[in-house]
Design an enzyme around this catalytic site. Structure first.
Site, mmCIF file in Angstrom:
data_model
loop_
_atom_site.group_PDB
_atom_site.id
_atom_site.type_symbol
_atom_site.label_atom_id
_atom_site.label_comp_id
_atom_site.label_asym_id
_atom_site.label_seq_id
_atom_site.Cartn_x
_atom_site.Cartn_y
_atom_site.Cartn_z
ATOM 1 N N LYS A 194 -6.945 4.044 7.881
ATOM 2 C CA LYS A 194 -5.924 4.956 7.368
ATOM 3 C C LYS A 194 -6.437 6.395 7.326
ATOM 4 C CE LYS A 194 -3.629 1.419 4.574
ATOM 5 N NZ LYS A 194 -3.356 0.904 3.220
ATOM 6 N N SER A 240 0.803 -1.223 0.000
ATOM 7 C CA SER A 240 0.000 0.000 0.000
ATOM 8 C C SER A 240 0.839 1.277 0.000
ATOM 9 C CB SER A 240 -0.958 -0.001 1.203
ATOM 10 O OG SER A 240 -0.241 -0.073 2.405
#
Length: 770
Positions: free
Chosen positions: A714, A671
Site C-alpha cells: 500500500k 482496511s
C-alpha cells in the site's frame, strides 16, 4: 388338533417320507420331549428367514406337515438326532408360544387323487424329466431314478422335489399345492428350469476346460522350446529378460532386505508366466518401476556457502528472506547430518519469481530439480497412485518425480499448491499431509508401489498465490515465506540485469544492437504493465525486441535506440491507467489504500450528502465486510456528533451516498474503514480533506484503529502515485521495516490509534479535533 411345533431351517419334511434331522434349539428340544411323552406326533413348519433363532408366528409359513418321530438319539453336546416320517399336510390355524415350547393348532389336509389319463401322462413326463436331470447332474447318483417306482402322483412329486437342490421358498410352494394336478405342473416347471441351468453350467464348464487344456498345452510347448534353445546353446528372449532383471536387482547396493525379497519374488513370479499373457505385462511394468526407483542413490549436496550465495545472487535480485533461509539451512547441514530437509512455502502474487527461485535453490544446493504442477488436481490418486488392480494403473506424481530425478534427495517443487480441489475421487490436499510431514514421510506408501519409500531426504518447496486457500493442516506442516510484489525501482533493476539481456538473446539480437534507455524502461513499467511481478514486463520487452528485429531485417539497420519519444511505435498506446493523487483537496473525497493481485493501489472514497431521512447508500461493488465497515463508521459519527462538529439531526434530514470508483471491480475487506469514516465526517462537516494524504486501517464502533495487511504494497502504491503522507495503524509499526529506505525518506508515515488522530491530520483547515 393342537400339537407341539418344531420350526425347520433350510429343510422341509414331506408326507410319507422318512427324514433325519438334527435338533439343537431349546424350544425345539422341549417340543420333541413333549411329543415323545405323547403319541410321538409333531408339526414341522419351515421358517421364512433361516437367520431367525427364536421365530414367532409371523416368521413361519402357514402350511406344514404332521409327522411321527420314529427314532431319537441324544448327542453329547446336548442336542438330538431324530428320524421322522411325514404323515400328512396340514394348515396352521394358530401358533401359541407357551414360553419354553411352541404349539400349533392345525388342520390336516387329506391327500386326494384320482387316476386319469392326464395324471398318468404327467407322471411319465416327470419321471422322464427327472432321469434327464440325474443324467446331467454331477451331484445326483444314478440310483436316484430307482426311487421313483411310485404309483401315487402326489407322493411322486414330493419325492422328486425332496431330491432337488432348491430354495426353501420353491419347496414350500410345492408343499402348499394341495391339488395334485397343480403340484405336478409346478414340479414339471421346476425340473425343466433345473435342466436348462445344468445345460448352461455344462457349456461353461466345457469352455473353461478347453481353455485350461490350451494353456497347459502352450506351457508344455514353451518348456520344450526352452529346452531346445538350451541344447543349441541359445537363450530365448524371456530367459534373457529374467536374467537382466536379476542382474539389475543384484546391482542395487545397500537395498533393504524386505524390498529385495519383494522384487525377487516378483521376478520369480514373472519367470513362471507366459511372456504374452496380460498379467505378465503388468508384472513386468511393476518390476521396471521398482528397479528404476533410487532406493539408496543420493546426489551430493553442495556445502559451500559462498558458492551457493553467489548462485542465488546471480539468478535473482532481492528476495533476501528466502536467500537467507536457504543459506541458514546449508550452514546447519554442514554441521549436523540429522537435520531434516525444510519444507518451504513461497507465497506471493504471480510473476515474482517463485518457480525460478526454486530452480536456483536446486542449483545452489546441488540437488536434482523436479517440478510437479498441482493446479487443477482433484484426484487423490495423482499423489498416492492407483491400485495395481486397475487397468492402466501407475504411481502417483511423487514417485514419478523421484524416478525422474534418479536420486532420493532431489529438490521437489510442488507448484500452485493452493489450486488443488477435492471431489468424489478424494482430497489430494489430504494425501499431501503424509508427503509433507517429516515425521511420516520416512515411510511414504504409494498405492501402486506398495512398498514404503523414504522421502525424508527430499527438499520440498511449495508455491502459492493466496495463503488462505491452502488447507490449515497442510499449511501447518510448511514454513511460509512471503514474497511481496516488486517496487518500480526493483523492477527497473531486474529488467536491466536479467529480463532485457535475456530477451535480446532469445530474439537473436547482438549486444548493443537495440538500446533501451532507462527513461523508456521506466515508462514501460509504469504505463504498459500493472502487476506485482515482472511477467508482463518481460512480455512487453519481448514485443520491443520483435519489432526491432523486423526493422533490422527489413531496413538493414544495424543500431536501434528505443526512447520515450518512439516507444509508442513499438508498444502502441499505453495500456494501464494508474490513478494519481488529487491535485487539490475536496470535501467528502479521501484517498484510500488497497492491495490487489497485482500489488498495491490507491482508490478514492467519495461521499455525497443530500436531503433525506438518514439513509446510507453504498455503491462500487463493495463486499459485505467493506459495507459493514462503512456502517460501523457511520454509527461512530452519529454517537459522537457534537465532538465532530456536525449539525444536530443530520441522521433524520440527510442521506449519505458512499461510492468507490471503478465500480466493475469487486472490493472487500475492512482496511478502508477509516477512509470511509473520514470522508463521511468531511461531507457532513464541510471540511476539506488534504489531497496529498492517503490512509488505511480498520475502524471499530469506539473509533479505535485496528491493524490491516499489505502495508508495504500500500505504501509503495502511495509513493508511486505521488502521495507525500500516509496514515497507518500504530499496530502495523513492525511492517514498516520491510519498506525500502528511499520510500521511507520520501513518504511521511503517521501511526494512529484512534479516529480522532486520523481526523486531526486529514483536514486542511485544522490539525486537531478539540
Amino acid at each position: 388338533m393342537e400339537l407341539p411345533l418344531l420350526p425347520l431351517r433350510g429343510v422341509l419334511v414331506y408326507p410319507s417320507m422318512v427324514v433325519p434331522l438334527e435338533i439343537g434349539r431349546k424350544k425345539s428340544l422341549n417340543a420333541l420331549e413333549q411329543a415323545m411323552l405323547g403319541d410321538h406326533s409333531l408339526v414341522f413348519i419351515a421358517q421364512k428367514d433361516t437367520r431367525q433363532d427364536d421365530p414367532g408366528e409371523d416368521d413361519l409359513y402357514r402350511v406344514g406337515v404332521v409327522a411321527e418321530v420314529k427314532q431319537v438319539l441324544k448327542m453329547p453336546t446336548g442336542g438330538s438326532k431324530v428320524v421322522v416320517e411325514g404323515r400328512a399336510r396340514c394348515r396352521v390355524l394358530e401358533v401359541s408360544d407357551h414360553g419354553e415350547i411352541l404349539h400349533a393348532e392345525v388342520e390336516e389336509v387329506p391327500e386326494t387323487s384320482v387316476m386319469s389319463d392326464e395324471i398318468e401322462a404327467l407322471m411319465h413326463t416327470l419321471v422322464d424329466l427327472f432321469e434327464v436331470y440325474v443324467k446331467n447332474s454331477r451331484k445326483m447318483p444314478g440310483e436316484a431314478v430307482v426311487s421313483l417306482n411310485i404309483d401315487d402322483p402326489g407322493r411322486l412329486c414330493d419325492t422328486i422335489v425332496a431330491n432337488l437342490e432348491l430354495r426353501t421358498r420353491e419347496k414350500q410352494e410345492v408343499l402348499e399345492a394341495f391339488d395334485v394336478t397343480d403340484r405336478m405342473n409346478r414340479v414339471s416347471d421346476i425340473l425343466s428350469r433345473q435342466i436348462e441351468l445344468l445345460e448352461i453350467e455344462k457349456r461353461i464348464s466345457g469352455r473353461v476346460r478347453r481353455q485350461m487344456e490350451h494353456t497347459q498345452k502352450e506351457y508344455y510347448l514353451r518348456e520344450q522350446l526352452k529346452a531346445i534353445h538350451r541344447e543349441l546353446g541359445e537363450s530365448d528372449d524371456g530367459e534373457g529378460e529374467i536374467d537382466e532383471l536379476r542382474q539389475r536387482l543384484e546391482a542395487m547396493e545397500n537395498l533393504d532386505q524386505s524390498i529385495h525379497e519383494k522384487i525377487d519374488r516378483e521376478i520369480r513370479r514373472l519367470s513362471r508366466m507366459s511372456p504374452t499373457s496380460a498379467e505378465a505385462v503388468v508384472v513386468r511394468t511393476y518390476l521396471e518401476w521398482l528397479l528404476d526407483l533410487p532406493w539408496t542413490r543420493m546426489s551430493e549436496v553442495q556445502g559451500s556457502l559462498a558458492e551457493a550465495e553467489a548462485i542465488l545472487e546471480a539468478d535473482h535480485f532481492g528476495l533476501e528472506p528466502v536467500k537467507e533461509r536457504i543459506l541458514e539451512y546449508l550452514a546447519v547441514q554442514s554441521l549436523s547430518t540429522e537435520l531434516k530437509s525444510p519444507i518451504l512455502c513461497l507465497v506471493g502474487p504471480p510473476g515474482v519469481g517463485k518457480t525460478s527461485l526454486a530452480r536456483s535453490i536446486a542449483r545452489a544446493t546441488g540437488r536434482q530439480f523436479v517440478r510437479v504442477s498441482l493446479g487443477g488436481v482433484r484426484d487423490e490418486a495423482e499423489i498416492r497412485g492407483h491400485r495395481r488392480t486397475y487397468v492402466g494403473a501407475m504411481p502417483g506424481r511423487i514417485i514419478q518425480g523421484i524416478r525422474q530425478a534418479g536420486t532420493k534427495n532431489p529438490l521437489f517443487l510442488l507448484d500452485e499448491v493452493d489450486k488443488m480441489a477435492a471431489d468424489f475421487r478424494g482430497d489430494p490436499a489430504a494425501a499431501l499431509l503424509e508427503v509433507l510431514d517429516p515425521e511420516q514421510n520416512q515411510h511414504f506408501s504409494d498405492h501402486y508401489i506398495e512398498l514404503p519409500f523414504d522421502l525424508s531426504d527430499v527438499m520440498f518447496i511449495t508455491t502459492a498465490n493466496l495463503l488462505h486457500l491452502i488447507p490449515r493442516p497442510l499449511l501447518d506442516r510448511m514454513e511460509t515465506i512471503a514474497i511481496p510484489g516488486y517496487t518500480e525501482e526493483e523492477k527497473l533493476r531486474i529488467a536491466e540485469r536479467y529480463l532485457w539481456p535475456r530477451q535480446q538473446r532469445r530474439h537473436g539480437l547482438g549486444e548493443g544492437q537495440v538500446r533501451l534507455g532507462r527513461p523508456a524502461l521506466r515508462r514501460v513499467i509504469a504505463e504498459y504493465t500493472r502487476e506485482a511481478g515482472v511477467r508482463q514486463l518481460e512480455r512487453e520487452l519481448g514485443a520491443i525486441c520483435r519489432k526491432a528485429a523486423r526493422e533490422i531485417v527489413e531496413a538493414k539497420r544495424t543500431r536501434i535506440r528505443v526512447t520515450n519519444q518512439n516507444l509508442k511505435r513499438y508498444l502502441g498506446k499505453p495500456q494501464v491507467y494508474h490513478p494519481a493523487a488529487e491535485e487539490q483537496g475536496e470535501i467528502g473525497v479521501v484517498t484510500g489504500l488497497a492491495v490487489t493481485d497485482s500489488g498495491g493501489d490507491i482508490m478514492a472514497v467519495e461521499v455525497s450528502t443530500m436531503p433525506g431521512k438518514g439513509r446510507l447508500t453504498l455503491t462500487g461493488k463493495l463486499g459485505d465486510v467493506m459495507q459493514e465497515s462503512a456502517r460501523a463508521g457511520f454509527s461512530y459519527i452519529r454517537s459522537h456528533r457534537d465532538h465532530l462538529r456536525i449539525a444536530e439531526g443530520f441522521d433524520e434530514t440527510t442521506d449519505l451516498h458512499i461510492h468507490v470508483p471503478e465500480g466493475a471491480i469487486p472490493k472487500d475487506g475492512p482496511s478502508a474503514g477509516i477512509a470511509m469514516a473520514t470522508a463521511m465526517v468531511s461531507a457532513l462537516s464541510g471540511r476539506i480533506v488534504r489531497a496529498d494524504l492517503a490512509m488505511t486501517g480498520e475502524i471499530t464502533l469506539r473509533g479505535r484503529v485496528l491493524p490491516v495487511g499489505g502495508i508495504k504494497e500500500k505504501i509503495l502504491a502511495a509513493h508511486r502515485a505521488g502521495i507525500r503522507e500516509v496514515i497507518v495503524p500504530e499496530k502495523n509499526r513492525q511492517d514498516l521495516d520491510d519498506l525500502p529506505q528511499n520510500v521511507r525518506r520520501q513518504v511521511r508515515i503517521n501511526l494512529v490509534q484512534h479516529l480522532d488522530d486520523v481526523l486531526g491530520r486529514a483536514f486542511e483547515t485544522e490539525r486537531a479535533i478539540e
